[in-house]
Each structure stands twice: as C-alpha cells, then as structure tokens.
Motif scaffolding. Structure first.
Motif, short mmCIF file in Angstrom:
data_model
loop_
_atom_site.label_atom_id
_atom_site.label_comp_id
_atom_site.label_asym_id
_atom_site.label_seq_id
_atom_site.Cartn_x
_atom_site.Cartn_y
_atom_site.Cartn_z
N TYR A 103 0.84 -1.23 0.00
CA TYR A 103 0.00 0.00 0.00
C TYR A 103 0.86 1.26 0.00
O TYR A 103 0.34 2.37 -0.02
CB TYR A 103 -1.01 -0.02 1.15
N GLY A 104 2.18 1.10 -0.01
CA GLY A 104 3.07 2.25 -0.11
C GLY A 104 4.46 1.84 0.33
O GLY A 104 4.61 0.73 0.85
N PRO A 105 5.47 2.65 0.15
CA PRO A 105 5.45 3.85 -0.70
C PRO A 105 5.54 3.46 -2.17
O PRO A 105 5.87 2.33 -2.48
CB PRO A 105 6.71 4.60 -0.25
N GLY A 106 5.24 4.40 -3.04
CA GLY A 106 5.26 4.12 -4.47
C GLY A 106 4.41 5.13 -5.22
O GLY A 106 4.01 6.15 -4.66
N VAL B 184 0.94 -4.06 3.26
CA VAL B 184 2.38 -4.22 3.47
C VAL B 184 3.15 -2.98 3.02
O VAL B 184 2.86 -2.40 1.97
CB VAL B 184 2.91 -5.47 2.70
N ASN B 185 4.11 -2.59 3.86
CA ASN B 185 5.03 -1.51 3.49
C ASN B 185 6.12 -2.11 2.59
O ASN B 185 6.85 -3.02 3.00
CB ASN B 185 5.64 -0.90 4.76
N HIS C 228 11.59 -5.05 1.25
CA HIS C 228 12.98 -5.01 0.78
C HIS C 228 13.95 -5.47 1.89
O HIS C 228 14.92 -6.15 1.62
CB HIS C 228 13.37 -3.59 0.34
N ILE C 229 13.69 -5.07 3.11
CA ILE C 229 14.58 -5.47 4.21
C ILE C 229 14.47 -6.98 4.45
O ILE C 229 15.48 -7.70 4.48
CB ILE C 229 14.22 -4.72 5.53
N MET C 230 13.24 -7.48 4.59
CA MET C 230 13.06 -8.89 4.97
C MET C 230 13.57 -9.86 3.92
O MET C 230 14.14 -10.90 4.24
CB MET C 230 11.59 -9.15 5.28
N LEU D 130 6.39 -12.23 2.16
CA LEU D 130 7.19 -12.46 3.37
C LEU D 130 6.84 -11.45 4.46
O LEU D 130 6.54 -11.81 5.61
CB LEU D 130 8.67 -12.34 2.97
N ALA D 131 6.84 -10.17 4.10
CA ALA D 131 6.49 -9.13 5.07
C ALA D 131 5.03 -9.31 5.52
O ALA D 131 4.70 -9.10 6.69
CB ALA D 131 6.71 -7.75 4.47
N GLY D 132 4.17 -9.72 4.59
CA GLY D 132 2.76 -9.95 4.92
C GLY D 132 2.62 -11.04 5.97
O GLY D 132 1.86 -10.89 6.94
N TYR D 133 3.38 -12.11 5.81
CA TYR D 133 3.32 -13.21 6.78
C TYR D 133 3.72 -12.72 8.18
O TYR D 133 3.03 -12.98 9.16
CB TYR D 133 4.25 -14.35 6.34
#
Ligand code: KG4
Ligand code: ZN
Length: 390
Positions: A124-127, A153-154, A159-161, A364-367
């Motif tokens: 949902y962002g950024p973008g 999800v950000n 990108h980090i995960m 991944l971040a969503g999980y």
C-alpha cells in the motif's frame, strides 16, 4: 499459512504464493515458494527515460489477471469453476474505482475456483499512488470474493526482509537470525534511506536523501550519457570495464555530503556537476564514458559506505542489511561487504532477483505482519505514496 501477495508500486506487476510457518523469534521460520510471477514494464517506460505513472497504472490493470493466473498455476492452485460469483454488488462497488479491472476481474473470478489461500498481502506504499491503487483494489476484490483477510504491506519492509532469506532447499527458505541493533541501507529508484532497528520489525529512519534517490541518480546520469534506461546496470557495466582495463582515474568528483554531520544524502549536485562536465566536451569516446561511469560509481559508493559506517558506529550495530534495486550493484556490494567485515558486523545482501521489486518480498512481510496481529480492515486500506517505515 498460505499467503498470496500483490505488488504494483512501481513498474513491475508481481504476484506470488508462499506457504510459511514458524516465527523469527523462535528461530523456526520456514517458507516454501509455491508460485512467483512477475511482468516488468521496463521496456515500455524506457522510452520516457523513467516510470510514467499513467502508463504504469494501465499496464498493471492489463497484467494483473495474467500474472495472478500464472502464479496460481505454478502453485497448482488454478482450477476452473462454473459456480456463480457471490457478492457481485459489493465486488462491483470495490472494483468501480478502477474501471478497466471490473470486467476482467469478474470474468476471472467467475471461472476460477477459490484457491487454498489464507490471506492476501498487498503493497500500500510507498510508491506511485495510481499504480498502488490498482493492486489494492484488485486485492480487495479477491479478498471479498474468497472471504479471506487482506494485509497491507510496506514495500520497504519487504525489501529489508527479503534480504534475510536463506535458501535451505529448492524453493525453501529460512530467515537469518540477525542480531540487533541492525542498520538497513535501502537504495532503490525511489528511495535512499538508512534505517535502524533495535528489535525485529521496529524501524527508525535515521538518514535519507534530500533530493534524488540513488537509483534515480544512476538513471539520470546514464541518460545524460545517452545510455539506455534503466541506467544503473549500464553504468555499472561501463565502470567495470574501466576497472578491469585499469584505465587511469579521470573526471574527479567531490563525494557529496561526506563531511555533513548527519546520515543524509544528496545526489542532485553530483548530477549537475556531471551534466556540466558532459556538456563541456563535444564528443565522448567509449573509453572516456567508461572512465566517467567509474568515477560516478566510485563517488556514490564512497559516500554511501561512509554514511553506513557512521550509522553502524553511532548505533553500535551488529548487523547490516542491504535492500532495493541498487543493491544489485556489484561495486557497492563488494565495498559494503568489505566495510562490514572490517567492522565485524554481519552483512545480508539480497540475491539479484530479490534486489529489484518482486512479490515474494511482499508475501514475506505480509506473513510476519499477520503474525504480529495486523490484519487490515479492507475499507481502511488506501494507497500511501510517501509511506514511511516506523
Ligand atoms: O527497487 P527497484 O527495483 O525499484 C524501485 O522501487 O525503485 O530499483 C530500481 C533501481 C533503478 O534506478 C535501477 O537503475 C537501479 O535500481 N539498479 C541499479 C542496478 N540494478 C538496478 N543501480 C546500480 N547498479 C545496478 N547494477
Ligand atoms: Zn522497491
């Protein structure tokens, strides 16, 4: 838990399906990639020398159903159905915001059996907001039709995960048991940030660019040099030739912000200086272009490495995570690895495929967001172009 993810924040339309279990804290996280599909619009945007939001939106609208179909097929979850679509009124309301998606999505849902998915993760962002909206509305429609939750999800957390994934077998991954404090360097076409984490999934942005993002600087300088878009890989290729052939250093540039007392960046002055340099010389030989590309790459790398060293020292970090499209850059990777080694800090870099935008990072971040208890209320999920990590 099976998660389907959707990424449309910039110029890649991407969908993936993962099956994940375990947690970071207990060290038993494991994930199987069931499907991972991506369509890049890069060639289309090349004409404009950058991503054109209206075009990106239209392409996402066109590509989402085929990309989703591909990801579900890879996952063995694509089945046909002739049952009626339920909730058509609510679905039409949801989809009405994105006219073009309406018919295509309803047609897809009417002939597709509900896959065994537990939740849908969406960037949902950024973008670019028009681009983000397409993915969000599509995710809402699927969540509604299939009666499953949706997780916002950000993109930057993704990108980090994704840089922390460690392959354990074909399509199977665990996550690195990193030590905190951790410093993350995020460098892409839209972002240049230094982020500090005192614990898992907590972030504080401690430095960022004041003007152009690093990837943007690569792309703009490449354009000035009349190289094809995206310029990052092209500059990197020319700079590599200059190093291999041991061409003499030339066109010396000032390392921007290297003596500023903060962790911020600025690349627009460097870009202007290179523009003046290019205009001051009527023709450029291949060798001269290689020397210039090398000087540009060396200059930005020196600045980035110096800021990262400063951040690692200031925050007593034990871990350095690098993410975003520019982390595919070989010279930057080697320089960061050597700095981390020097400072006895563990470093995590993404694979080339995971450096640039993809949907796996969103799944991944969503999980991990589901695990942390953050289910989104569909109505409350809106595109947030300048969403920050916090
Ligand atoms: O993360 P990403 O795929 O998309 C954004 O979210 O922006 O990053 C794309 C950026 C582009 O600016 C591209 O030129 C840059 O990453 N890039 C590189 C390299 N590969 C991609 N920059 C420098 N060297 C590379 N090898
Ligand atoms: Zn990105």
């Amino acid at each position: 838990m099976k998660i389907l993810s959707i990424e449309t924040s910039c110029d890649e339309t991407a969908v993936s399906v993962i099956d994940a279990t375990g947690s970071f804290e207990t060290g038993d996280f494991s994930m199987t990639v069931l499907g991972n599909s991506l369509l890049s619009q890069m060639a289309l945007h090349a004409e404009f020398g950058g991503v054109f939001p209206g075009l990106a939106k239209r392409e996402h609208q066109k590509n989402l159903v085929p990309v989703l179909t591909d990801a579900l097929t890879q996952a063995g979850m694509f089945g046909s159905s002739d049952s009626e679509v339920e909730n058509t009124d609510a679905l039409s309301d949801t989809l009405a915001k994105e006219g073009v998606l309406l018919e295509q999505t309803l047609a897809f849902l009417s002939k597709t059996a509900k896959p065994e998915i537990d939740a849908i993760a969406v960037t949902y962002g950024p973008g670019l907001e028009p681009a983000l909206w397409v993915g969000i509305v599509f995710a809402k429609a699927l969540a509604l039709a299939w009666g499953i939750p949706i997780i916002p999800v950000n993109h930057m957390e993704g990108h980090i995960m994704v840089s922390l994934l460690q392959k354990t077998a074909q399509s199977r991954y665990s996550i690195a048991a990193i030590l905190f404090p951790a410093v993350s360097l995020l460098v892409s076409g839209g972002h240049t940030e230094i982020v500090v984490s005192q614990e898992w999934m907590r972030y504080e942005v401690v430095g960022q660019t004041r003007d152009d993002a690093l990837g943007e600087a690569f792309d703009k300088v490449a354009r000035l040099m009349q190289l094809p878009y995206p310029g990052g890989p092209e500059i990197s290729r020319l700079a590599e030739i200059a190093r291999i052939e041991e061409l003499p250093p030339a066109y010396k540039q000032t390392r921007p912000m290297i003596h500023s007392k903060d962790l911020d960046f600025s690349f627009s002055g460097l870009k202007s200086s290179i523009r003046r340099l290019i205009e001051s010389q009527p023709t450029w030989s291949d060798t001269e272009k290689q020397q210039l590309a090398r000087e540009f790459e060396d200059t930005v790398t020196d600045t980035v490495v110096s800021k990262v060293r400063e951040a690692l020292t200031t925050y007593g970090a034990q871990t350095l995570v690098v993410g975003g499209g520019v982390s595919a850059n070989k010279h930057l990777r080697l320089s960061l690895e050597s700095a981390a080694h020097d400072m006895d800090v563990a470093i995590y870099l993404p694979t080339a495929a995971n450096a640039t935008d993809n949907a796996l990072m969103i799944a991944l971040a969503g999980y991990f967001r589901v695990q942390a208890g953050s289910h989104g209320q569909p109505e409350a999920i809106v595109a947030h172009g300048t969403l920050a990590l916090s």
